[in-house]
Every structure is written in C-alpha cells, then in structure tokens.
Design a protein around this motif. Structure first.
Motif, PDB file in Angstrom:
ATOM      1  N   LEU A 287       0.834  -1.207   0.000  1.00 44.27           N
ATOM      2  CA  LEU A 287       0.000   0.000   0.000  1.00 44.27           C
ATOM      3  C   LEU A 287       0.868   1.256   0.000  1.00 44.27           C
ATOM      4  N   ALA A 288       2.004   1.196   0.678  1.00 43.32           N
ATOM      5  CA  ALA A 288       2.903   2.353   0.703  1.00 43.32           C
ATOM      6  C   ALA A 288       3.425   2.669  -0.693  1.00 43.32           C
ATOM      7  N   TYR A 289       3.704   1.645  -1.508  1.00 42.71           N
ATOM      8  CA  TYR A 289       4.101   1.887  -2.893  1.00 42.71           C
ATOM      9  C   TYR A 289       2.978   2.590  -3.662  1.00 42.71           C
ATOM     10  N   TRP A 290       1.776   2.045  -3.554  1.00 44.13           N
ATOM     11  CA  TRP A 290       0.658   2.565  -4.341  1.00 44.13           C
ATOM     12  C   TRP A 290       0.242   3.969  -3.890  1.00 44.13           C
ATOM     13  N   ARG A 291       0.533   4.307  -2.638  1.00 44.63           N
ATOM     14  CA  ARG A 291       0.159   5.625  -2.130  1.00 44.63           C
ATOM     15  C   ARG A 291       1.277   6.647  -2.261  1.00 44.63           C
ATOM     16  N   GLY A 292       2.427   6.227  -2.764  1.00 43.13           N
ATOM     17  CA  GLY A 292       3.504   7.169  -3.029  1.00 43.13           C
ATOM     18  C   GLY A 292       4.349   7.543  -1.835  1.00 43.13           C
ATOM     19  N   ASP A 293       4.440   6.664  -0.841  1.00 47.18           N
ATOM     20  CA  ASP A 293       5.299   6.936   0.314  1.00 47.18           C
ATOM     21  C   ASP A 293       6.764   6.737  -0.067  1.00 47.18           C
ATOM     22  N   ASP A 294       7.665   6.930   0.895  1.00 50.25           N
ATOM     23  CA  ASP A 294       9.104   6.769   0.669  1.00 50.25           C
ATOM     24  C   ASP A 294       9.542   5.353   1.031  1.00 50.25           C
ATOM     25  N   TRP A 295      10.510   4.852   0.278  1.00 48.76           N
ATOM     26  CA  TRP A 295      11.132   3.592   0.672  1.00 48.76           C
ATOM     27  C   TRP A 295      12.555   3.542   0.152  1.00 48.76           C
ATOM     28  N   TRP A 296      13.380   2.819   0.887  1.00 44.58           N
ATOM     29  CA  TRP A 296      14.757   2.556   0.453  1.00 44.58           C
ATOM     30  C   TRP A 296      14.854   1.077   0.114  1.00 44.58           C
ATOM     31  N   GLY A 297      15.294   0.794  -1.126  1.00 42.95           N
ATOM     32  CA  GLY A 297      15.470  -0.582  -1.553  1.00 42.95           C
ATOM     33  C   GLY A 297      16.920  -1.009  -1.403  1.00 42.95           C
ATOM     34  N   VAL A 298      17.149  -2.014  -0.587  1.00 46.10           N
ATOM     35  CA  VAL A 298      18.489  -2.532  -0.308  1.00 46.10           C
ATOM     36  C   VAL A 298      18.722  -3.787  -1.132  1.00 46.10           C
ATOM     37  N   GLY A 299      19.885  -3.855  -1.807  1.00 44.65           N
ATOM     38  CA  GLY A 299      20.232  -5.072  -2.520  1.00 44.65           C
ATOM     39  C   GLY A 299      20.473  -4.829  -3.988  1.00 44.65           C
ATOM     40  N   PRO A 300      21.096  -5.792  -4.683  1.00 41.13           N
ATOM     41  CA  PRO A 300      21.394  -5.640  -6.107  1.00 41.13           C
ATOM     42  C   PRO A 300      20.118  -5.513  -6.927  1.00 41.13           C
ATOM     43  N   GLY A 301      20.071  -4.481  -7.766  1.00 40.20           N
ATOM     44  CA  GLY A 301      18.905  -4.257  -8.606  1.00 40.20           C
ATOM     45  C   GLY A 301      17.728  -3.623  -7.904  1.00 40.20           C
ATOM     46  N   ALA A 302      17.825  -3.377  -6.600  1.00 35.41           N
ATOM     47  CA  ALA A 302      16.690  -2.818  -5.852  1.00 35.41           C
ATOM     48  C   ALA A 302      16.455  -1.360  -6.241  1.00 35.41           C
ATOM     49  N   HIS A 303      15.194  -0.965  -6.241  1.00 40.70           N
ATOM     50  CA  HIS A 303      14.796   0.406  -6.551  1.00 40.70           C
ATOM     51  C   HIS A 303      14.361   1.105  -5.271  1.00 40.70           C
ATOM     52  N   SER A 304      14.586   2.422  -5.233  1.00 41.70           N
ATOM     53  CA  SER A 304      14.215   3.241  -4.078  1.00 41.70           C
ATOM     54  C   SER A 304      13.463   4.476  -4.551  1.00 41.70           C
ATOM     55  N   HIS A 305      12.718   5.071  -3.637  1.00 38.75           N
ATOM     56  CA  HIS A 305      12.014   6.321  -3.936  1.00 38.75           C
ATOM     57  C   HIS A 305      11.919   7.143  -2.659  1.00 38.75           C
ATOM     58  N   VAL A 306      12.430   8.348  -2.706  1.00 40.07           N
ATOM     59  CA  VAL A 306      12.335   9.274  -1.578  1.00 40.07           C
ATOM     60  C   VAL A 306      12.045  10.666  -2.125  1.00 40.07           C
ATOM     61  N   VAL A 347      -1.895   8.923 -10.466  1.00 41.37           N
ATOM     62  CA  VAL A 347      -3.056   8.335 -11.142  1.00 41.37           C
ATOM     63  C   VAL A 347      -2.802   6.858 -11.424  1.00 41.37           C
ATOM     64  N   LEU A 348      -1.648   6.539 -11.993  1.00 39.10           N
ATOM     65  CA  LEU A 348      -1.298   5.175 -12.369  1.00 39.10           C
ATOM     66  C   LEU A 348      -1.406   4.217 -11.187  1.00 39.10           C
ATOM     67  N   LEU A 349      -0.962   4.648 -10.012  1.00 41.45           N
ATOM     68  CA  LEU A 349      -0.908   3.774  -8.850  1.00 41.45           C
ATOM     69  C   LEU A 349      -2.202   3.795  -8.041  1.00 41.45           C
ATOM     70  N   ARG A 350      -2.716   4.959  -7.758  1.00 43.43           N
ATOM     71  CA  ARG A 350      -3.855   5.034  -6.845  1.00 43.43           C
ATOM     72  C   ARG A 350      -5.157   4.569  -7.464  1.00 43.43           C
ATOM     73  N   VAL A 351      -5.266   4.654  -8.782  1.00 43.10           N
ATOM     74  CA  VAL A 351      -6.497   4.197  -9.406  1.00 43.10           C
ATOM     75  C   VAL A 351      -6.676   2.689  -9.226  1.00 43.10           C
ATOM     76  N   ARG A 352      -5.608   1.975  -8.916  1.00 40.87           N
ATOM     77  CA  ARG A 352      -5.680   0.524  -8.714  1.00 40.87           C
ATOM     78  C   ARG A 352      -6.243   0.145  -7.345  1.00 40.87           C
ATOM     79  N   LEU A 353      -6.401   1.100  -6.462  1.00 43.97           N
ATOM     80  CA  LEU A 353      -6.834   0.820  -5.098  1.00 43.97           C
ATOM     81  C   LEU A 353      -8.343   0.882  -4.962  1.00 43.97           C
ATOM     82  N   ALA A 354      -8.897   0.034  -4.104  1.00 44.34           N
ATOM     83  CA  ALA A 354     -10.339   0.048  -3.856  1.00 44.34           C
ATOM     84  C   ALA A 354     -10.780   1.359  -3.215  1.00 44.34           C
ATOM     85  N   GLU A 355      -9.878   2.015  -2.484  1.00 41.98           N
ATOM     86  CA  GLU A 355     -10.223   3.311  -1.895  1.00 41.98           C
ATOM     87  C   GLU A 355     -10.343   4.390  -2.958  1.00 41.98           C
TER      88      GLU A 355
END
Length: 412
Positions: A287-306, A347-355
């Motif tokens: 849900l945090a991904y779909w709502r646009g929160d921050d995350w740090w991706g650890v590991g080879p090939g991992a993606h992050s967003h802040v 739009v791309l992410l939140r439209v997928r949510l039931a909320e």
C-alpha cells in the motif's frame, strides 16, 4: 535474464540526495525493501534479479550477503540524515527475492536488526518475508517470528502439479496447508500468492487452486496473471512454439472466478491483484508503494524512492558487493521526477486501489473524461458522481480488468 536497468542520470558516488527529497517528508511514511537475490532453482517464467548459489562467489555469496546488505543499510541511514530528512521510524519492512528463506534465519534477523538500529521500527511495524513452501519448516517459521518478523507471503502459485511443472516450481502443493498452519502457530500473518493463465491450465485447474488456497483459511491472497517475459526460459519456449502464449480472455475469466470466490469467502479486493479479509490483513508495505510513500530498496537491482527521487542499484551481486566494500553507493542511476510525472504516477498507482482516487486530484482534462469512464462501466458511478469534494474514481470489476485502459484515458 532479468530486464535491463532503466535509463537515467548518473548517481553520485556517495549516494547523496538533493534537498528536494526532504520536502514534505514528515507527511510520508518510510519503508524498507530488502532484496535477497538467491534461489535454489530459477523458475522458467521469472525475470526477477535472482541467481543460484552456483553462479556466485566471494562477497556476492549467500554466506556473505547479510553483512553486505547491512553496509548498505548503514549507508542509507547516513544519506537520509545528510539530506536533511526528518527522523522517521520504519513503518514496514519487506524482504523479497529471490527466495529470502534460503538464507539462515539468523541472517534475516541480522538485516532486520540493522534496519532497527538505523531508524527504529514504528510501533506495530509490519515485517514481511517472502518464502517458498519448501524453504521453511515449523522451527524456522517460529525463529522468524522470534527475530521480529510479523508476516510471511508464500509462493503457492497453483495447487495443480502439472501447472507447477510448467512454471518450474519445485514444491509439493500438498505442503501448503501445513506451512500455513505452522506460520499461524508461530504468530505470523499469512498471505498466499497465486498465478493464473499458465499454458495448459484449465478453468477447472484454476478452480482447484482457488479452493485449495481458501481451504487454508488464509486472510490475504494475491493473484497475478502470468506474463511471459522476453529472455526467460518460458519466453523461449513460447517463441519456439513449445508453449502457447497465455490467452487474455482466459485470464479475464479466471480473474472473475477468483474475485467471486474470494468475495464469497470474505476476502475483499483492496488493490487490483490483492484481496484481504479486513484492513488489518492488507499488505501495508505494498500500500505504501501505491500511495507514493518513501522507501529505500536494499540489494542488487533494488529500486528506491524518496521525495520524488527514484534510483536503482547495480544488478549483479558481485558489483553490488564490490561497491559497498569500497565505500561507494551501489546506485547505478537515478531520476528526479518533475511534478507532471509525479501527478501521472499518482493516477497510475492510486487508481488501482479500492479506496480510489479523488477526482479533484485529476487534471482538468482528465476530470472531463470521468463521465466517459462511467458510461463505459469502468468506474463506479455513485463514487465518481457523488457530492462535491467526495467524488472518487473507484474501478468496477470491468474496470479492474481494463485498468491500464482507464489509466491511458486519464493521462492521455
């Protein structure tokens, strides 16, 4: 072979973030994704960044991996501090792969401990690991719970042996009820992942898988349509004519069957591919991904967003380990999203949510297209045409099947 990394700008050697990443951070939750890039066997349909132990060595080995990941976690804590982000405890941790549970539980505990040391865990934090059904037992699941894990997501995929064989899955489907029971006895929440549309899977096969998943009494299920990716073993089989390409109409029928079965069992959709018994059972990390929160991706090939800055690590575990050993960021590239791109992704992410997505968040042009989507039966008319300030874009069942078309209409 895993897909190539995205194009982007070079990432700084020290991983430093621009000051813009800190803007509004106090209003966003913070999560951590830990990628474990190891599997005992590579499944024919999988294009994730994974490797068997025989392919690796040195600092990239399974034995050394937890220590290497800890180095990135420490770097991450320093980078966020130096960028002026406020102190935030971690709301969710998700360990994915690969098969995280090929590592010893002690290593999974070491990585979680580093997250706890770097930022602290929020009260009631959700801590999930993925697992294959044949990679755990009652003792290891209890040890995961004792190490601080709260949730496990099992890759069930199917209950039908010939479907599992086509997917190159190695577990015995009869083991699923057992591992679910062990996890629950350990105090862990449990999710099952299913795949529909595998070549050779009949509608009756899919019903059998649905029935088997629901018979466990599980409180969360994810169901994904099989996508045949170029460069995978299955992709080569389809290209050579050894397997047929999945049929979209067949997959739509199976999605409708799944939704009906889950609803009848008391599991309700909260995202296009996810159903939960109640809000407390939903995956808060996803849900945090779909709502646009921050995350740090650890590991080879991992993606992050802040804070509108997205970056991705080098893919190969050896290159990843070498960079961290040299005191350098493992980031291979990054992009700073402009406001138009961030609005499009909302739009791309939140439209997928039931909320749903507030109509007021749409552009003027997109708001004019809502009536068209209602007329086409793609969004709920009551939610979309309600009172001022309360209008929301909520997909119907037909809209979920055509979610990509809905997005294209809104962002065109």
């Amino acid at each position: 072979m895993s897909p190539a990394l995205p194009d982007g700008d070079p990432a700084p050697e020290d991983g430093a973030l621009p000051a813009s990443a800190a803007v509004g951070a106090e209003d966003r939750r913070f999560g951590v994704y830990l990628h474990v890039p190891f599997c005992t066997v590579r499944c024919g349909y999988c294009d994730f960044n994974t490797y068997t132990s025989a392919e690796l060595g040195g600092g990239a080995s399974q034995v050394a991996y937890a220590r290497t990941a800890v180095d990135e976690i420490r770097l991450a804590a320093q980078v966020l501090h130096d960028a002026g982000l406020p102190s935030r405890t971690v709301s969710t941790v998700f360990v994915g792969g690969g098969t995280p549970t090929v590592l010893p539980v002690a290593d999974l505990g070491t990585m979680l401990g580093a997250v706890r040391d770097g930022w602290g865990l929020a009260e009631g934090a959700e801590v999930t690991t993925e697992a294959n059904p044949d990679s755990v037992d009652a003792r290891s699941l209890l040890a995961l719970a004792e190490a601080g894990y709260t949730r496990v997501s099992f890759g069930m995929q199917s209950a039908v042996p010939h479907v599992l064989a086509t997917l190159d899955r190695t577990h015995d489907p009869r083991r699923i009820p057992e591992v679910v029971r062990w996890a629950r006895d350990a105090g862990l929440r449990v999710s099952l992942d299913l795949i529909y549309g595998t070549p050779g899977e009949s509608v009756d096969d899919w019903r059998r898988s649905l029935d088997a998943a629901l018979a466990t009494g599980v409180d969360h299920v994810s169901a994904y349509a099989l996508v045949v990716e170029p460069g995978t073993r299955m992709g080569s089989q389809v290209r050579r004519g050894e397997l047929p390409m999945p049929d979209e109409d067949d997959q739509a029928t199976k999605y409708e069957l799944a939704d009906s079965a889950f609803e009848a069992a008391g599991l309700h959709w909260y995202e296009v591919s996810n159903w939960a018994r109640g809000p407390q059972d939903a995956s808060r990390h996803n849900l945090a991904y779909w709502r646009g929160d921050d995350w740090w991706g650890v590991g080879p090939g991992a993606h992050s967003h802040v804070g509108g800055v997205r970056w991705w690590n080098v893919k190969h575990p050896r290159a990843y380990a070498d960079r961290l050993a040299a005191g350098r960021s493992p980031a291979a590239g990054r992009e700073v999203l402009d406001e138009d791109t961030r609005a499009m992704e909302r739009v791309l992410l939140r439209v997928r949510l039931a909320e749903g997505l507030a109509v007021d968040e749409l552009s003027t042009t997109a708001r004019r297209r809502v009536a068209e989507l209602v007329a086409d039966g793609l969004v709920d008319p009551v939610a979309a045409l309600g009172g001022a300030g309360a209008r929301r874009l909520v997909l119907t069942l037909r809209g979920r099947l055509l979610a990509d078309a809905v997005v294209r209409t809104l962002v065109a």
